[in-house]
Write an enzyme that holds these catalytic residues in place. Structure first.
Site, mmCIF file in Angstrom:
data_model
loop_
_atom_site.group_PDB
_atom_site.id
_atom_site.type_symbol
_atom_site.label_atom_id
_atom_site.label_comp_id
_atom_site.label_asym_id
_atom_site.label_seq_id
_atom_site.Cartn_x
_atom_site.Cartn_y
_atom_site.Cartn_z
ATOM 1 N N CYS A 38 62.902 42.493 51.558
ATOM 2 C CA CYS A 38 61.816 43.346 50.709
ATOM 3 C C CYS A 38 60.605 43.269 49.632
ATOM 4 C CB CYS A 38 61.854 44.663 50.672
ATOM 5 S SG CYS A 38 63.411 46.067 51.969
ATOM 6 N N ASP A 443 31.422 22.467 25.694
ATOM 7 C CA ASP A 443 30.868 22.881 26.296
ATOM 8 C C ASP A 443 29.450 23.800 25.819
ATOM 9 O OD1 ASP A 443 30.261 23.496 29.927
ATOM 10 O OD2 ASP A 443 30.645 25.306 28.341
#
Length: 488
Positions: A38, A443
């Protein structure tokens, strides 16, 4: 238990008892009394500790003889990013397995492609995945087929093809062995919503939460290439080339959680490939908690993460397309670069046989741009020459966009093209190569957002970013988001 990829047993125990969604997909639980494995979030009554085994992967649980749970559906757990783990060889092997490398060949052939011995590859998989390569391939096929059975109306013969089974007989045998039921019986038992969108096949894309779809969609909306991509009505759509054809894909938010991927005209054999690409492009499996833990100690990033929880790095459907778009964006606005990209597509792209809702072309292949004329499309001469050099290098195979190639070598080859610098290389690694630690430090938006109103140099940003490793790409997205919100 695998100490590399599996949380400590005490952590697993607390997570399963609390059904902690943060650990969904990070480990699986085998229950000795039922023979079932599970997810940590399974709603069934929690078994006693002495009846539980923990596994680093679903493949490891399956190889140990446990069957997938029909209630929590392990095939629907969020995935693990392809760059997770410590072994480059294993990461490359997992990519190749996802591409079907073991559907028709054996482990020895896979090992040869990776430049290692069969024995060494098996040992690496045991150490890092907890299962053999064949078990991983089997679990991939089984889980993907189960999702198609539960979520679609695709005929079983096409489900078998899509999942990589050599025949319907092998497909049926695999499901009877794993689930004790035939595929048709599982479809009847699952019920579920199998509605199609405009006749397209629709599958769910589970995501690690939180997932802020509106943030991701906004990013794509600003950069959508006219004719190739559209963002409208809360959904992203684009045209893709397939083996011998063309397809339309659409991604929308799923009201039940995660995303929904609709695939029009994608051949069954390519369904899994497109699904994997979509998971990468929309960064469904980002380890949100690990990223947050690193950023929590940074005075600038912590409040940004509070405002942008679940930050994602949008990926790219095609590395060449993204690199062209990045080159066009050098020193001009996002809007201007997008407009020029649309002009290039209109002239050199492949027209769609059936244009659809703003989609008219496939992005041009590298070979189509090697001698392209860009002058009257708004591209300055030096940038046009850069685009042609890039196209020639990609068409010749000198540059490719394999996500697992050596980062330094890729940067060297890409920046050896006149007109491509470190900013472009880092941006491409960030989005096309899916490198979580890439950072275009020069940047302007990042520099401006680091300390608003104060002068900061790229070198200062790079020094500050050392503490953000290995998630600097996610830090960049947070800073870009802050810069955009400030009107930068």
């Amino acid at each position: 238990m695998d100490a590399v990829t599996l949380p400590a047993a005490a952590v697993c125990e607390r997570a399963r008892l609390a059904r902690d969604a943060r650990f969904d997909g990070r480990f699986f639980i085998g229950v000795r009394t039922t023979g079932i494995y599970c997810r940590p979030v399974c709603p069934a009554v929690a078994p006693k500790r002495e009846n539980v085994r923990y596994f680093a992967s679903a493949a490891a649980a399956g190889e140990a003889g446990f069957r997938p749970c029909l209630r929590c559906r392990p095939e629907c757990a969020p995935g693990t990013p392809a760059w997770a783990g410590t072994s480059t060889t294993v990461r490359r092997a997992l990519r190749l397995i996802d591409g079907g490398a073991l559907d028709d060949g054996g482990v020895a052939a896979l090992a040869a492609r990776l430049g290692v011995t069969d024995r060494h590859l098996r040992r690496l998989f045991s150490d890092h995945v907890g299962a053999s390569p064949l078990a991983v391939a089997h679990t991939r096929r089984l889980h993907f087929a189960k999702r198609l059975i539960d979520d679609t109306t695709l005929p079983m013969s096409q489900v078998a093809v899509a999942a990589g089974y050599g025949s319907v007989r092998r497909f049926n045998e695999a499901f009877r062995s794993a689930y004790g039921r035939a595929p048709r019986e599982l479809r009847r038992l699952s019920g579920g919503d199998r509605a199609t969108v405009g006749g397209a096949l629709t599958v769910r894309l589970p995501c690690r939460l939180p997932y802020r779809w509106e943030d991701v969609l906004r990013y794509f909306r600003l950069r959508a290439i006219p004719g190739v991509e559209t963002v409208a009505d809360g959904c992203y759509r684009r045209a893709l080339a397939t083996d011998g054809g063309q397809a339309i894909v659409e991604v929308c938010e799923d009201p039940a959680g995660g995303l929904r991927l609709s695939l029009g005209d994608v051949p069954p054999r390519q369904l899994y490939e497109v699904l994997c690409r979509a998971r990468d492009v929309f960064d469904c499996d980002a380890p949100i908690d690990d990223i947050a833990a690193v950023f929590a100690g940074d005075a600038r990033l912590r409040p940004l993460l509070d405002r942008q929880p679940g930050v994602r790095v949008p990926g790219a459907w095609d590395g060449f397309e993204l690199t062209v778009r990045a080159i066009l964006g050098q020193q001009i606005s996002v809007r201007a670069a997008t407009t020029i990209a649309g002009r290039i597509v209109a002239r050199y792209g492949t027209p769609l046989a059936a244009p659809s809702r703003g989609l008219s072309h496939l992005f041009p292949a590298a070979g189509a741009l090697r001698r392209a004329r860009f002058g009257d499309l708004g591209v300055i001469r030096s940038r046009a020459e850069t685009l042609r050099r890039l196209a020639s290098a990609v068409a010749a195979g000198d540059i490719d966009f394999d996500p697992l190639q050596d980062r330094k070598e890729f940067r060297r080859r890409l920046t050896s093209i006149k007109g491509i610098g470190d900013w472009t290389a880092e941006y491409v690694m960030m989005r096309a190569l899916r490198h979580p630690d890439a950072l275009p430090a020069a940047d302007l938006g990042l520099v401006r957002a680091l300390r608003p109103g104060r002068r900061v140099t790229p070198a200062a940003l790079a020094r500050r970013a050392e503490s953000w490793r290995p998630w600097r790409a996610y830090a960049a997205m947070l800073l870009w988001g802050a810069d955009a919100a400030a009107g930068g």
